[in-house]
Design an enzyme around this catalytic site. Structure first.
Site, PDB file in Angstrom:
ATOM      1  N   LYS A 174       6.832  22.961   6.061  1.00  8.37           N
ATOM      2  CA  LYS A 174       6.063  22.598   7.241  1.00  8.37           C
ATOM      3  C   LYS A 174       4.722  22.042   6.759  1.00  8.37           C
ATOM      4  O   LYS A 174       4.219  22.463   5.706  1.00  8.37           O
ATOM      5  CB  LYS A 174       5.859  23.886   8.044  1.00  8.37           C
ATOM      6  CG  LYS A 174       5.325  23.688   9.397  1.00  8.37           C
ATOM      7  CD  LYS A 174       5.712  24.842  10.307  1.00  8.37           C
ATOM      8  CE  LYS A 174       5.050  24.660  11.664  1.00  8.37           C
ATOM      9  NZ  LYS A 174       4.935  23.257  12.088  1.00  8.37           N
TER      10      LYS A 174
ATOM     11  N   ASN B  59       1.542  13.740   4.844  1.00  9.38           N
ATOM     12  CA  ASN B  59       1.833  13.464   6.247  1.00  9.38           C
ATOM     13  C   ASN B  59       0.721  12.562   6.780  1.00  9.38           C
ATOM     14  O   ASN B  59      -0.353  13.035   7.142  1.00  9.38           O
ATOM     15  CB  ASN B  59       1.916  14.770   7.040  1.00  9.38           C
ATOM     16  CG  ASN B  59       2.350  14.504   8.469  1.00  9.38           C
ATOM     17  OD1 ASN B  59       2.351  13.354   8.920  1.00  9.38           O
ATOM     18  ND2 ASN B  59       2.705  15.551   9.174  1.00  9.38           N
TER      19      ASN B  59
ATOM     20  N   ASN C  95       8.875   9.316  10.002  1.00  9.84           N
ATOM     21  CA  ASN C  95       8.468  10.402  10.889  1.00  9.84           C
ATOM     22  C   ASN C  95       8.980  10.074  12.307  1.00  9.84           C
ATOM     23  O   ASN C  95       9.733   9.123  12.498  1.00  9.84           O
ATOM     24  CB  ASN C  95       6.946  10.572  10.848  1.00  9.84           C
ATOM     25  CG  ASN C  95       6.519  11.998  11.189  1.00  9.84           C
ATOM     26  OD1 ASN C  95       7.118  12.650  12.045  1.00  9.84           O
ATOM     27  ND2 ASN C  95       5.490  12.492  10.525  1.00  9.84           N
TER      28      ASN C  95
ATOM     29  N   CYS D 165       1.814  11.967  11.551  1.00  6.22           N
ATOM     30  CA  CYS D 165       2.050  12.890  12.673  1.00  6.22           C
ATOM     31  C   CYS D 165       1.467  12.286  13.946  1.00  6.22           C
ATOM     32  O   CYS D 165       0.265  12.015  14.012  1.00  6.22           O
ATOM     33  CB  CYS D 165       1.407  14.246  12.410  1.00  6.22           C
ATOM     34  SG  CYS D 165       1.523  15.323  13.858  1.00  6.22           S
TER      35      CYS D 165
ATOM     36  N   GLY E  37      15.981  13.138  16.103  1.00  9.58           N
ATOM     37  CA  GLY E  37      17.382  13.392  16.445  1.00  9.58           C
ATOM     38  C   GLY E  37      18.225  12.129  16.434  1.00  9.58           C
ATOM     39  O   GLY E  37      17.730  11.031  16.122  1.00  9.58           O
TER      40      GLY E  37
ATOM     41  N   ASN F 291       4.433  19.548   2.137  1.00 10.62           N
ATOM     42  CA  ASN F 291       3.925  18.525   3.055  1.00 10.62           C
ATOM     43  C   ASN F 291       2.473  18.846   3.384  1.00 10.62           C
ATOM     44  O   ASN F 291       2.152  19.970   3.773  1.00 10.62           O
ATOM     45  CB  ASN F 291       4.800  18.521   4.319  1.00 10.62           C
ATOM     46  CG  ASN F 291       4.401  17.437   5.311  1.00 10.62           C
ATOM     47  OD1 ASN F 291       3.375  17.552   5.980  1.00 10.62           O
ATOM     48  ND2 ASN F 291       5.198  16.398   5.421  1.00 10.62           N
TER      49      ASN F 291
ATOM     50  N   GLY G 227       1.726  19.912  16.987  1.00 10.77           N
ATOM     51  CA  GLY G 227       0.311  19.822  16.604  1.00 10.77           C
ATOM     52  C   GLY G 227       0.008  20.517  15.284  1.00 10.77           C
ATOM     53  O   GLY G 227      -1.090  21.017  15.066  1.00 10.77           O
ATOM     54  N   LEU G 228       1.028  20.546  14.416  1.00 10.65           N
ATOM     55  CA  LEU G 228       0.836  21.010  13.041  1.00 10.65           C
ATOM     56  C   LEU G 228       0.397  22.459  12.923  1.00 10.65           C
ATOM     57  O   LEU G 228      -0.399  22.808  12.048  1.00 10.65           O
ATOM     58  CB  LEU G 228      -0.122  20.068  12.299  1.00 10.65           C
ATOM     59  CG  LEU G 228       0.511  18.703  12.040  1.00 10.65           C
ATOM     60  CD1 LEU G 228      -0.531  17.647  11.815  1.00 10.65           C
ATOM     61  CD2 LEU G 228       1.464  18.759  10.860  1.00 10.65           C
TER      62      LEU G 228
ATOM     63  N   GLY H 244      16.654  17.105   9.770  1.00  7.74           N
ATOM     64  CA  GLY H 244      15.603  17.748  10.552  1.00  7.74           C
ATOM     65  C   GLY H 244      16.114  18.387  11.823  1.00  7.74           C
ATOM     66  O   GLY H 244      16.521  19.545  11.848  1.00  7.74           O
TER      67      GLY H 244
HETATM   68  C1  SIN Z   1       3.774  18.374  14.614  1.00  5.69           C
HETATM   69  O1  SIN Z   1       3.484  19.447  14.055  1.00  5.69           O
HETATM   70  O2  SIN Z   1       3.203  18.013  15.643  1.00  5.69           O
HETATM   71  C2  SIN Z   1       4.828  17.499  14.019  1.00  5.69           C
HETATM   72  C3  SIN Z   1       4.492  17.056  12.667  1.00  5.69           C
HETATM   73  C4  SIN Z   1       4.730  15.598  12.441  1.00  5.69           C
HETATM   74  O3  SIN Z   1       5.345  14.919  13.251  1.00  5.69           O
HETATM   75  O4  SIN Z   1       4.288  15.089  11.420  1.00  5.69           O
END
Ligand code: SIN
Length: 313
Positions: free
Chosen positions: A53, A135, A200, A138, A225, A107, A80-81, A273
């Site tokens: 993550k 990343n 992504n 996002c 997906g 990541n 939102g990470l 994923g």
């Molecule tokens: C997220 O945590 O919002 C997703 C992470 C990502 O799309 O990079």
């Protein structure tokens, strides 16, 4: 038995730049936690690699709910990470992953360039980390991340700084939400990236027709997906041809055919994923399915498939 376990079946191992993987199936960031949480629900030993993550310098709570929405053929997320922060990962989680066969790719997410550099410096001394994945794509945070992945000059500068902060292979995770992802791939390459991962999530949204308002608290979220697979595949095809770096394909991988399509388009490996949300064993099932398929077709090695569709043109 595959050669991964000492047998004489097809050779599933693959080379992704400096990384040698026992097979081309990795789990994608944000879909398999930090790995260890899934140790009882999946056989971690069987994975080619595991991408954690997204980790930031400090722990993050992420966005308020609602932050997941199912769509036809896919899923929107706006997490939102949310994460435990890099230090807790390195202290409490990484030791449990060290020594397992899958390569651990960490990541990293930052609000500014200094964050990425500091994250890379923190991770650098840890032998259990095989590579870092930046990343820069996002779509769910208002600052950082995607800001760096949409401008070739900024991306090149960021990668250059991270490159000099760590001796680990640097993977750059490309955003699909630009006109020419391959141009960003070229910028990452110019900055010294070793590998590209593509792609992504695509920015999307859903509306609750009863409540007459957007489903996600942030309105927009990232679509993943099967719905995005043809879009992701096209980008991987372009990136593999236009950028002189190995590519890891991501986007709706669920079946052996999906894996083969990405390999044939030029990816050296894939990340699974969204399919893991339904079945955490999807990745290992794909390893078995890929081995069986290659055996049936008399294909000796995964590596012979990489980019083979382009060579047929
Ligand atoms: C997220 O945590 O919002 C997703 C992470 C990502 O799309 O990079």
């Amino acid at each position: 038995m595959t050669r991964e376990s000492g047998g004489s079946g097809p050779d599933l191992s693959t080379q992704v730049g400096p990384l040698e993987l026992q097979n081309p199936i990795l789990t994608a960031s944000g879909t398999f936690g930090y790995g260890l949480e899934f140790a009882e629900r999946a056989d971690l030993h069987r994975l080619g690699g595991l991408v954690t993550k997204g980790l930031s310098l400090e722990p993050l709570a992420g966005n308020p709910p609602v932050r997941i929405a199912e769509t036809r053929g896919g899923m929107l997320n706006s997490i939102g990470l949310q994460n435990i922060g890099v230090d807790r990962f390195l202290d409490d989680v990484l030791p449990g992953l060290v020594g397992l066969p899958p390569k651990v790719i960490v990541n990293l997410f930052g609000y500014d360039q200094d964050d990425y550099v500091r994250l890379a410096e923190r991770v650098d001394p840890h032998a259990g980390v095989a590579a870092v994945e930046l990343n820069v794509s996002c779509p769910n945070v208002s600052k950082g991340g995607i800001e760096f992945g949409h401008d070739p000059e900024i991306l090149c500068g960021l990668v250059r700084r991270v490159r000099s902060a760590t001796g680990k292979p640097v993977v750059v995770k490309l955003s699909p939400n630009v006109t020419e992802p391959a141009a960003l791939g070229q910028a990452a390459s110019a900055g010294g990236a070793d590998i590209l991962s593509a792609v992504n999530t695509f920015v999307g949204m859903a509306i609750d027709t009863n409540a007459r308002r957007p489903v996600l608290s942030t309105v927009r979220g990232g679509l993943s997906g099967p719905a995005i697979k043809p879009l992701a595949l096209r980008i991987v095809w372009d990136v593999a041809r236009e950028v002189d770096l190995p590519v890891i394909g991501i986007g709706g991988v669920e079946t052996v055919d999906d894996v083969l399509e990405f390999l044939l388009a030029g990816a050296s490996a894939v990340q699974v994923g969204t399919a893991l949300f339904r079945d955490p064993r999807t990745a290992e099932r794909l390893v078995d399915g890929l081995r069986d398929r290659l055996q049936t077709e008399g294909v000796a090695s995964v590596r012979s498939l990489v980019g083979a569709a382009a060579r047929q043109e």
